[in-house]
Each structure stands twice: as C-alpha cells, then as structure tokens.
Enzyme design. Structure first.
Site, PDB file in Angstrom:
ATOM      1  N   GLN A 188       5.714  -7.451   8.515  1.00 30.00           N
ATOM      2  CA  GLN A 188       4.450  -7.986   9.012  1.00 30.00           C
ATOM      3  C   GLN A 188       3.847  -6.777   9.729  1.00 30.00           C
ATOM      4  O   GLN A 188       4.388  -6.320  10.732  1.00 30.00           O
ATOM      5  CB  GLN A 188       4.759  -9.143   9.976  1.00 30.00           C
ATOM      6  N   ASN A 248       7.944  -9.810  -1.263  1.00 34.48           N
ATOM      7  CA  ASN A 248       7.589 -11.233  -1.409  1.00 34.48           C
ATOM      8  C   ASN A 248       6.108 -11.430  -1.741  1.00 34.48           C
ATOM      9  O   ASN A 248       5.623 -12.556  -1.779  1.00 34.48           O
ATOM     10  CB  ASN A 248       7.967 -12.034  -0.153  1.00 34.48           C
ATOM     11  N   PHE A 289       0.830  -1.210   0.000  1.00 38.89           N
ATOM     12  CA  PHE A 289       0.000   0.000   0.000  1.00 38.89           C
ATOM     13  C   PHE A 289       0.869   1.266   0.000  1.00 38.89           C
ATOM     14  O   PHE A 289       0.897   2.024  -0.976  1.00 38.89           O
ATOM     15  CB  PHE A 289      -0.927  -0.093   1.218  1.00 38.89           C
ATOM     16  N   TYR A 312       3.804  -6.674  17.722  1.00 34.39           N
ATOM     17  CA  TYR A 312       4.087  -5.826  16.553  1.00 34.39           C
ATOM     18  C   TYR A 312       4.791  -4.538  16.981  1.00 34.39           C
ATOM     19  O   TYR A 312       5.812  -4.148  16.414  1.00 34.39           O
ATOM     20  CB  TYR A 312       2.777  -5.517  15.809  1.00 34.39           C
ATOM     21  N   ILE A 339      12.756 -10.732   2.757  1.00 32.96           N
ATOM     22  CA  ILE A 339      13.803 -10.075   3.553  1.00 32.96           C
ATOM     23  C   ILE A 339      14.329 -10.984   4.670  1.00 32.96           C
ATOM     24  O   ILE A 339      15.391 -10.725   5.232  1.00 32.96           O
ATOM     25  CB  ILE A 339      13.334  -8.711   4.147  1.00 32.96           C
ATOM     26  N   ILE A 399     -19.079  -0.853  14.126  1.00 40.51           N
ATOM     27  CA  ILE A 399     -18.207  -0.060  15.004  1.00 40.51           C
ATOM     28  C   ILE A 399     -17.968  -0.873  16.273  1.00 40.51           C
ATOM     29  O   ILE A 399     -18.908  -1.361  16.893  1.00 40.51           O
ATOM     30  CB  ILE A 399     -18.867   1.305  15.333  1.00 40.51           C
ATOM     31  N   PHE A 400     -16.699  -1.039  16.613  1.00 41.08           N
ATOM     32  CA  PHE A 400     -16.368  -1.752  17.851  1.00 41.08           C
ATOM     33  C   PHE A 400     -16.312  -0.737  18.995  1.00 41.08           C
ATOM     34  O   PHE A 400     -15.599   0.249  18.903  1.00 41.08           O
ATOM     35  CB  PHE A 400     -15.030  -2.492  17.715  1.00 41.08           C
ATOM     36  N   VAL A 405      -9.448   0.550   8.490  1.00 36.10           N
ATOM     37  CA  VAL A 405     -10.855   0.781   8.854  1.00 36.10           C
ATOM     38  C   VAL A 405     -11.594   1.590   7.787  1.00 36.10           C
ATOM     39  O   VAL A 405     -12.768   1.335   7.485  1.00 36.10           O
ATOM     40  CB  VAL A 405     -10.977   1.440  10.264  1.00 36.10           C
TER      41      VAL A 405
HETATM   42  N1  LIG Z   1      -0.653   1.365   6.996  1.00 33.30           N
HETATM   43  C1  LIG Z   1      -0.457   1.925   8.176  1.00 33.30           C
HETATM   44  O1  LIG Z   1      -1.387   2.531   8.751  1.00 33.30           O
HETATM   45  C2  LIG Z   1       0.887   1.855   8.852  1.00 33.30           C
HETATM   46  C3  LIG Z   1       1.034   2.507  10.085  1.00 33.30           C
HETATM   47  C4  LIG Z   1       2.269   2.448  10.728  1.00 33.30           C
HETATM   48  C5  LIG Z   1       3.339   1.791  10.132  1.00 33.30           C
HETATM   49  N2  LIG Z   1       3.170   1.146   8.932  1.00 33.30           N
HETATM   50  C6  LIG Z   1       4.324   0.451   8.362  1.00 33.30           C
HETATM   51  O2  LIG Z   1       4.517   0.867   7.026  1.00 33.30           O
HETATM   52  C7  LIG Z   1       5.046  -0.222   6.249  1.00 33.30           C
HETATM   53  C8  LIG Z   1       4.196  -0.449   5.024  1.00 33.30           C
HETATM   54  O3  LIG Z   1       2.888  -0.782   5.452  1.00 33.30           O
HETATM   55  P1  LIG Z   1       1.650  -0.948   4.476  1.00 33.30           P
HETATM   56  O4  LIG Z   1       0.456  -0.420   5.173  1.00 33.30           O
HETATM   57  O5  LIG Z   1       2.001  -0.446   3.132  1.00 33.30           O
HETATM   58  O6  LIG Z   1       1.494  -2.531   4.483  1.00 33.30           O
HETATM   59  P2  LIG Z   1       1.501  -3.572   3.276  1.00 33.30           P
HETATM   60  O7  LIG Z   1       1.233  -4.898   3.888  1.00 33.30           O
HETATM   61  O8  LIG Z   1       0.610  -3.102   2.179  1.00 33.30           O
HETATM   62  O9  LIG Z   1       2.999  -3.497   2.777  1.00 33.30           O
HETATM   63  C9  LIG Z   1       4.035  -4.303   3.246  1.00 33.30           C
HETATM   64  C10 LIG Z   1       4.719  -4.905   2.036  1.00 33.30           C
HETATM   65  O10 LIG Z   1       5.805  -5.729   2.500  1.00 33.30           O
HETATM   66  C11 LIG Z   1       5.769  -6.972   1.810  1.00 33.30           C
HETATM   67  N3  LIG Z   1       6.388  -7.956   2.699  1.00 33.30           N
HETATM   68  C12 LIG Z   1       5.888  -8.456   3.851  1.00 33.30           C
HETATM   69  N4  LIG Z   1       6.732  -9.359   4.385  1.00 33.30           N
HETATM   70  C13 LIG Z   1       7.801  -9.408   3.549  1.00 33.30           C
HETATM   71  C14 LIG Z   1       9.013 -10.156   3.541  1.00 33.30           C
HETATM   72  N5  LIG Z   1       9.271 -11.043   4.505  1.00 33.30           N
HETATM   73  N6  LIG Z   1       9.880  -9.973   2.525  1.00 33.30           N
HETATM   74  C15 LIG Z   1       9.608  -9.092   1.525  1.00 33.30           C
HETATM   75  N7  LIG Z   1       8.480  -8.370   1.465  1.00 33.30           N
HETATM   76  C16 LIG Z   1       7.588  -8.528   2.477  1.00 33.30           C
HETATM   77  C17 LIG Z   1       4.303  -7.229   1.531  1.00 33.30           C
HETATM   78  O11 LIG Z   1       4.072  -8.138   0.472  1.00 33.30           O
HETATM   79  C18 LIG Z   1       3.792  -5.832   1.233  1.00 33.30           C
HETATM   80  O12 LIG Z   1       3.903  -5.537  -0.137  1.00 33.30           O
HETATM   81  C19 LIG Z   1       5.105  -1.423   7.195  1.00 33.30           C
HETATM   82  O13 LIG Z   1       6.415  -1.533   7.676  1.00 33.30           O
HETATM   83  C20 LIG Z   1       4.139  -1.058   8.300  1.00 33.30           C
HETATM   84  O14 LIG Z   1       4.486  -1.684   9.514  1.00 33.30           O
HETATM   85  C21 LIG Z   1       1.966   1.164   8.280  1.00 33.30           C
END
Ligand SMILES: NC(=O)c1ccc[n+]([C@@H]2O[C@H](COP(=O)([O-])OP(=O)(O)OC[C@H]3O[C@@H](n4cnc5c(N)ncnc54)[C@H](O)[C@@H]3O)[C@@H](O)[C@H]2O)c1
Length: 320
Positions: free
Chosen positions: A81, A33, A12, A146, A56, A205-206, A189
């Site tokens: 994750q 991945n 995303f 997490y 990774i 809504i929770f 959400v």
């Molecule tokens: N979306 C949010 O609200 C939010 C908030 C705080 C932090 N983050 C952080 O931002 C980053 C991106 O989040 P996102 O919302 O885009 O999530 P997402 O799940 O859409 O993106 C994560 C990406 O990492 C890839 N991935 C997962 N495990 C992997 C592995 N072992 N090897 C290679 N690729 C792997 C997934 O396929 C995915 O494309 C994450 O580190 C997440 O923890 C997101």
C-alpha cells in the site's frame, strides 16, 4: 542465471524492474494482486515471465508461488500500500499489507533459502527534516502511518538479515516518476500535470509551489535494484540501507514549467490551499549508494519528462 521473485511486479516500478531483469536473462516470477498494478504493464513481456495473482497478506498465496518455483534465489519486494492518504484513513489496512505482508514474504523467503532480499522503502520514513540532503543515518520521524509501516517493515527485513544470514537491502526511494505511473498515487504529481495538460485541464498547485521534491526517473530506480542484485558492493554489509535519489531539489513550479515547455503549453496553473501533512522540502543524499555500487542516476529531469510525456501521449491516442 538468477531466479527472481518480484512482488508488486505489475505495478509502476515493478514492471520496469521486470524489463531490466529480462535484459539480464533472469528467470522472473511476478506476484501481484493487481490492486493498483495492471497486467497491461506486463503485456509486452507476458510470454517471458511467470505471473501469479496473489495477495502478500495471505501466506498461502506466497507459499504457493515458492512451491512452484523452489529455486527462487532473490526477492525484490515492491508490493505495498504505497499512498500516504489511504494510510491515514485506514492505518490497519496499511499496516496489514506493509508490515504483515512483508513478514509473510520474509518468512517464506527464509523457508525456501532465498539468498538476497531487496525491500522498497521510502523517504517518508524521515519526516520533515531540517537540513538537506538527508543522509541514511538521519533520525526517522515519519509523519504518516505509511512512513511508520515502511520503517517497521525495514526493521523486520534487517532482523531477518541478522537472524538468518540472508543478504538484505533496504532502499529508501525519493519521488519516483516515469511511464506507467498511475495518477492516483501521491507521488504521481508529474503524471497528474501531464494528464491535466493533455486533457486541457488547469494544473493545480497546492500551496505556493515553492515546496521541493527529489524526483528520480523510474529506470534509475530499477537500475539501482539491478545494481544491488548483480553488482559487487565496495561495502561489506549484510544489512544494507541506501537512499535512492537524484539528490537534487526541484520546486513544483519548476517541475510544471519543465513539463509545460516540453509539451509546448503555456504555464498557467491554479493555486489551492497547501495540503496538510505535506513537507516543505525534500532531498535525499545518494552518495552512499553511488560509492558502494557502480550506480548513479543517468536521466536528467528534462529527459525523464520527455520520455514520460511521450508515453502519456501514446496512451491518449490508444484510448481514443
Ligand atoms: N512511486 C514512488 O514514488 C515510491 C516512492 C517510495 C517508495 N515506493 C515504494 O515502491 C514500491 C512500488 O511502488 P509503485 O510506485 O510501483 O506503486 P504501485 O502501486 O504501482 O505498485 C505496487 C504493486 O503492488 C501490488 N500490491 C499492492 N498490494 C498488494 C498485496 N497485498 N499483495 C500483492 N500485491 C500487492 C499492486 O497491485 C501494485 O502492482 C512500493 O513498495 C512503494 O511503497 C514508491
């Protein structure tokens, strides 16, 4: 021209970072991945980037990417994750991806003399804090594995900065939303509400809906990452830490109301018991980043919701 590796670039947030990097004419390498991301998020730029399917947690996979592109100068590390629930069910796997995976990316980055490393951390590292908005120097008391794995990874990132002079930046994101977000994520959400309304399901809504979150539009998050990579900081700090947020609190009731108004739907949610572990209020102070870089959030909740609703309407038509 920058050579940037975006881990998790098919996800995303990552796919929006790729879009903005392309505008800057960067050379972009994506490693993912595809566990939660999708090539669909990159199909519009497929011919302009180098994509590697790899994990990774497997150091050889990471090395293979750098062997093909030994001139990578910046890494945006987003692969993770990224869900609270699975981290509680399977903390070992969460730690393996978020801690060991990050160490692999750091180690290979060090070996190939990467100059700048940006890490995506989360508001979840703070836990349930009494006073808001939360500043970066607030104590950290994560409520989930997490949050712990992300905090631990932050420490490794800082240590690599200290040890090897790499410019490292830890960014703690608030609740990110926007096009391409999967409804399967905890912070999805907004996507969940929109998909419910599009498919004529009653949004759930929770709790009482008075819990608040700090929602930030995905292009503002991607913009912050670009500001770090390309901007000049007013702060000389080789191991920087910034919250990235809108710095405004929105209740879940208000959020659903904004979405319903945008979609022309009646506001009639159903209520279920509060989820265990959910914090009551969340809001991150973004002043440190605003003062250090030429960045501030540009997108109001109403505008961001409009863009997101339009996106999911287009997807719904495409999938019919
Ligand atoms: N979306 C949010 O609200 C939010 C908030 C705080 C932090 N983050 C952080 O931002 C980053 C991106 O989040 P996102 O919302 O885009 O999530 P997402 O799940 O859409 O993106 C994560 C990406 O990492 C890839 N991935 C997962 N495990 C992997 C592995 N072992 N090897 C290679 N690729 C792997 C997934 O396929 C995915 O494309 C994450 O580190 C997440 O923890 C997101």
């Amino acid at each position: 021209m920058k050579n940037v590796l975006v881990t998790g670039g098919a996800g995303f947030i990552g796919s929006h970072v790729v879009d903005l990097l392309l505008e800057k004419k960067a050379k972009i390498i994506v490693m993912d991945n595809l566990s939660s991301g999708s090539l669909r998020n990159l199909e519009h730029v497929a011919s302009e980037i180098a994509f590697y399917e790899g994990d990774i947690t497997n150091k050889e996979d990471v090395e293979a990417v750098f062997q093909q592109h030994s001139n990578i100068d910046s890494v945006v590390h987003l692969a993770a994750q990224s869900k609270v629930g699975p981290s509680i069910e399977n903390p070992e796997e969460d730690a393996n991806i978020n801690i060991n995976g990050t160490i692999n990316v750091l180690e290979v980055s060090r070996k190939f003399a990467v100059k700048s490393f940006v890490f995506s951390s989360t508001a979840a590292v703070y836990g349930d804090v009494g006073h808001l908005p939360i500043l970066e120097d607030q104590s950290t008391e994560p409520l989930s594995p997490y949050g712990v794995s992300k905090l631990s990874a932050e420490e490794y990132v800082k240590a690599y900065g200290r040890l090897y002079g790499m410019e490292v930046t830890n960014l703690r994101f608030a609740n990110v939303y926007g096009p391409r977000q999967s409804a399967a994520t905890e912070s999805g959400v907004i996507t969940i509400f929109i998909e419910d309304l599009l498919s004529r399901k009653t949004p759930v809504i929770f709790g009482d809906g008075e819990q608040t979150r700090d929602f930030i539009y995905v292009l503002d998050i991607a913009g912050a990452i670009l500001a770090i990579l390309y901007g000049r900081s007013n702060e000389r700090n080789k191991q920087a830490l910034y919250n990235v947020s809108s710095c405004s609190e929105t209740t879940i009731l208000t959020l659903l109301d904004v979405i319903c108004k945008d979609m022309g739907e009646a506001f009639s949610p159903s209520y279920q018991e509060e989820r265990k572990g959910d914090i009551k209020r969340s809001c991150l102070d973004n002043g440190k980043l605003v003062n250090a870089y030429d960045w501030k959030p540009q997108t109001s909740l109403q505008e961001g919701i409009r863009e997101t609703v339009q996106y999911y309407k287009r997807i719904a038509v495409r999938e019919k």
